[in-house]
Design an enzyme around this catalytic site. Structure first.
Site, short mmCIF file in Angstrom:
data_model
loop_
_atom_site.label_atom_id
_atom_site.label_comp_id
_atom_site.label_asym_id
_atom_site.label_seq_id
_atom_site.Cartn_x
_atom_site.Cartn_y
_atom_site.Cartn_z
N TYR A 236 34.31 37.96 34.26
CA TYR A 236 35.10 37.53 33.11
C TYR A 236 34.72 38.25 31.82
CZ TYR A 236 37.25 33.49 35.42
OH TYR A 236 37.99 32.68 36.22
N THR A 267 40.48 41.09 40.22
CA THR A 267 39.98 40.45 39.01
C THR A 267 39.60 39.02 39.33
OG1 THR A 267 42.07 39.48 38.26
CG2 THR A 267 41.65 41.79 37.68
N ASP A 268 38.81 38.43 38.46
CA ASP A 268 38.65 36.98 38.52
C ASP A 268 39.90 36.36 37.90
OD1 ASP A 268 37.57 34.44 38.90
OD2 ASP A 268 35.59 35.04 38.21
N TRP A 269 40.06 35.08 38.03
CA TRP A 269 41.29 34.41 37.62
C TRP A 269 41.40 34.39 36.09
CZ3 TRP A 269 40.33 34.98 42.34
CH2 TRP A 269 41.18 34.54 43.37
N SER A 271 41.31 36.94 33.76
CA SER A 271 40.15 37.62 33.17
C SER A 271 40.50 38.97 32.57
CB SER A 271 39.06 37.81 34.23
OG SER A 271 39.48 38.68 35.25
#
Length: 724
Positions: A236, A267-269, A271
């Site tokens: 993030y 990607t992270d959620w 981010s």
């Protein structure tokens, strides 16, 4: 006749000595066999190219962003399935709002407890069991293992990770990856890179130098990649001014370039915030691909909804989109998912085996920190138990939370193990004094999205001190995902057991350790400081307006909108300590921690001896073989973790006092001796040279250090290194 008798006696003596020598078994530090996908990457890429040639640009774009929060779109006409992505490292997180979920999943002990086992083989079993449950639940991709280095004890996600040392984390992560992917489930290395705290993680800008990045924060990722990991998740936070998931330097130059990662990068959620940068960074998949209510106010910043317009405007190329879609498609082909189903319900029959692995993990990972002749406790002693997490199981929260089944509370486990247990939430003076032993259970509930306090509440500390003053046979059981402050009562209590988060049946292991049925063998994968001001990252939380610094409510740090508040000011978090993380920091700065990295007590006693090196003059890239003996000097079977550290005696740059470069956990019967063999390579003596962008060794002297904790070196020998 006398000569004959003499010959017989000599022969018997020689045979006896020979037999004694044979009893010393040599055990080597294992190397992991990397995972090989069912279909080679070359073939998978070729098939993906064939499919891409038949897709419209709109179909390609649909592949490079997530759908319905946790899914990746498939291509039915090409037999490419929709992929379900599930959390997390310590077991399958069941998302109750979604249909078709597993009815149950095993709550394994948390990963930092797994790291406390110092057991790569058990780590592989642990991951294999979770992978099997993924297959049973139609889960194609596990969003783990997490491997961010333990930099500060306040980090709310430390319980999901593998401790402070890059070498220990690397050896465990590579085994986790192989164990997971051998089941056919994709492992996802996360969070790349330098996501070492949760305090407003989305608006934190980590300032980190290149050497620190390579020596401390990259090695576990490299180990996972070398072990065959098929996916990586970006973090993030910003790294040196750019959000990780849209950083071309981190994704293309470091991850795909230097580390040669060939798999899927996601990607992270929520981010990434610039679709142009994301598409051009080398990232392949943006998750979840669309806004939800909490992020709608920040506008349309998503790849899927912007890619066609950006392509038409010439701001991105179709080639960049093709690269992203190709890696999404090739993942399924390489794992054989175009030929087989993700779901395999036959694994539902293996849950009882998984429970055994969870229990064994707790038995090996619970750490005995202090024992002033109070443990083990005989079954007939009168025991009072008080405190928190006695009737409920302590566990970490957030995406990693796993509720489990057949859950065993601490109280139930102790009642099963002992004959005379009394539980009182607020015991009277009479209850405290009339019992032989008092067990106080304390802890924290750590959570994704915010950091916790290092200090316990004044009420908790006062309770421990008061009880100990009335009953000297007081044992504290700590349930937490990282180190906590123990200084106010550490010297007063008779025993301390660091239980971490033990999972659904780990309290059975705890009760058996207390009774002596199980001999503790866990070793700390972290250093526990005396006070947080001793920590290398002590000042990482800024002194900003109270609106943003948060308040502690019922043990939980509460912020406005928690970490999803993108209006929170960007905070630069400078890793000023450089490579001096954990024990590297405490030893170099001459700060004594409360409990050192690698420390953990046993009911057995051990002796180290006979250190031998294959050479004392190491030249060029030759390897060094190290052997030494470990003996169980007690009559109790027990396991010891032998630890090998290297010390550069004189260096032109700052190097730690010592660095872990080898370890081996061995189980020894009473009186048994085992020889351990370890091999060191040139890389083990090296540091990362930022000028040459390479690993280098300086000629000079090094110490080979052997011990059972970072602060307890027992054997030592000097070698010299030179070049031809």
């Amino acid at each position: 006749m006398k000569n004959l008798i003499s010959i017989v006696i000599c022969s018997l003596i020689i045979m006896s000595c020979s037999e004694t020598k044979k009893e010393i078994t040599t055990i080597k530090e294992e190397t992991v066999i990397p995972f090989t996908p069912p279909v080679s990457r070359k073939i998978a890429y070729a098939k993906a190219d064939e499919i891409l040639a038949q897709l419209s640009i709109e179909e390609k774009i649909e592949l490079i962003g997530g759908h319905n929060l946790f899914f990746v779109k498939g291509l039915e006409k090409f037999n490419i399935p929709q992929l379900y992505l599930s959390d997390a490292t310590q077991g399958v997180h069941i998302r109750k709002a979604l249909s078709g979920q597993l009815e149950k999943s095993t709550a394994f002990p948390c990963p930092i407890l797994l790291a406390s086992t110092w057991n790569p083989e058990l780590t592989q079993q642990y991951a294999n069991a979770i992978g099997e449950e993924c297959r049973a639940g139609d889960i194609a991709v596990l969003l783990g293992p997490g491997m961010n280095i333990y930099r500060v004890s306040k980090n709310g996600r430390n319980f999901e990770y593998f401790g402070e040392d890059p070498y220990l984390a690397s050896r465990l992560i590579e085994n986790y990856v192989v164990g997971m992917q051998n089941t056919g489930t994709v492992a996802t290395l996360k969070h790349f890179l330098a996501n070492n705290h949760e305090f407003h993680r989305r608006t934190s800008n980590v300032i980190i130098d290149e050497r620190t990045m390579h020596e401390i924060y990259i090695p576990a990722f490299k180990a996972g990649i070398d072990a065959g990991a098929m996916a990586v998740m970006a973090s993030y936070n910003k790294v040196n001014g750019e959000w990780a998931g849209q950083s071309k330097y981190l994704i293309s130059d470091v991850l795909k370039g230097e580390l040669d990662f060939k798999g899927l990068v996601m990607t992270d959620w929520w981010s990434v915030w610039d679709p142009i940068k994301t598409i051009n960074s080398g990232t392949d998949l943006e998750m979840p691909g669309e806004a939800n209510e909490g992020f709608a106010e920040y506008g349309d910043v998503y790849v899927r909804s912007n890619a066609k317009k950006l392509l038409d405007e010439g701001k991105v190329t179709e080639q960049a989109i093709n690269k992203m879609a190709k890696n999404v498609i090739s993942l399924s082909i390489a794992m054989g998912l175009d030929k087989r189903s993700v779901k395999d319900e036959s694994y539902l029959s293996k849950f009882s085996e998984h429970e055994k692995i969870a229990l064994n993990t707790a038995k090996e990972g619970i750490v005995l920190l202090k024992n002033e002749n109070v443990l083990p406790i005989s079954k007939n002693k009168k025991i009072l138990i008080t405190g928190d997490y006695v009737e409920e199981i302590a566990r970490g929260g957030g995406s990693a939370e796993v509720e489990g089944y057949n859950n065993v509370s601490m109280l139930d486990a102790l009642k099963k193990e002992f004959n005379n247990i009394t539980y009182s939430k607020n015991p009277t003076d009479e209850e405290i004094t009339k019992n032989d032993v008092v067990i106080i259970s304390i802890g924290t509930i750590d959570h994704e999205g915010w950091d916790k306090e290092f200090e316990l509440t004044p009420e908790t500390n006062t309770k421990i001190v008061n009880i100990t003053s009335q009953n000297p046979n007081t044992i504290v059981v700590v349930n937490s995902g990282s180190g906590i402050e123990m200084t106010p009562w550490n010297q007063k209590v008779a025993g301390i057991i660091n239980a971490w988060y033990v999972g659904q049946n780990g309290n059975t292991a705890l009760a058996e350790i207390i009774s002596g049925k199980t001999n503790p063998s866990g070793k700390l994968p972290i250093s526990i400081e005396k006070q947080f001001s001793d920590s290398p990252g002590a000042n990482y939380i800024p002194d900003i307006n109270e609106k943003y610094t948060g308040v502690l409510i019922n043990g939980k740090m509460t912020y406005p909108k928690e970490d999803s508040d993108m209006n929170y000011p960007q905070v630069d978090v400078e890793y000023k300590e450089g490579v001096l993380v954990g024990y590297r920091w405490y030893e170099t700065k001459n700060i004594k921690p409360l409990y050192a990295f690698g420390f953990g007590l046993s009911y057995s006693s051990f002796e180290f001896s006979d250190l031998k090196l294959s050479t004392t003059n190491l030249i060029d890239d030759n390897n060094l073989n190290v052997t030494f003996n470990v003996k169980n000097t007690s009559n109790i079977e027990g396991a010891e973790v032998a630890q090998l550290y290297i010390q550069d005696i004189k260096s032109s740059i700052i190097r730690p006092i010592k660095e872990l470069k080898g370890f081996k956990k061995v189980l020894l019967k009473g009186g048994e001796t085992i020889q351990i063999e370890m091999e060191l390579t040139a890389k083990d003596f090296s540091f990362y040279n930022v000028e040459t962008k390479s690993w280098e060794i300086e000629k000079g002297d090094f110490n080979i250090l052997i011990g059972n904790a970072s602060d307890n070196i027992i054997l030592q020998q000097k070698i010299s290194y030179s070049k031809k």
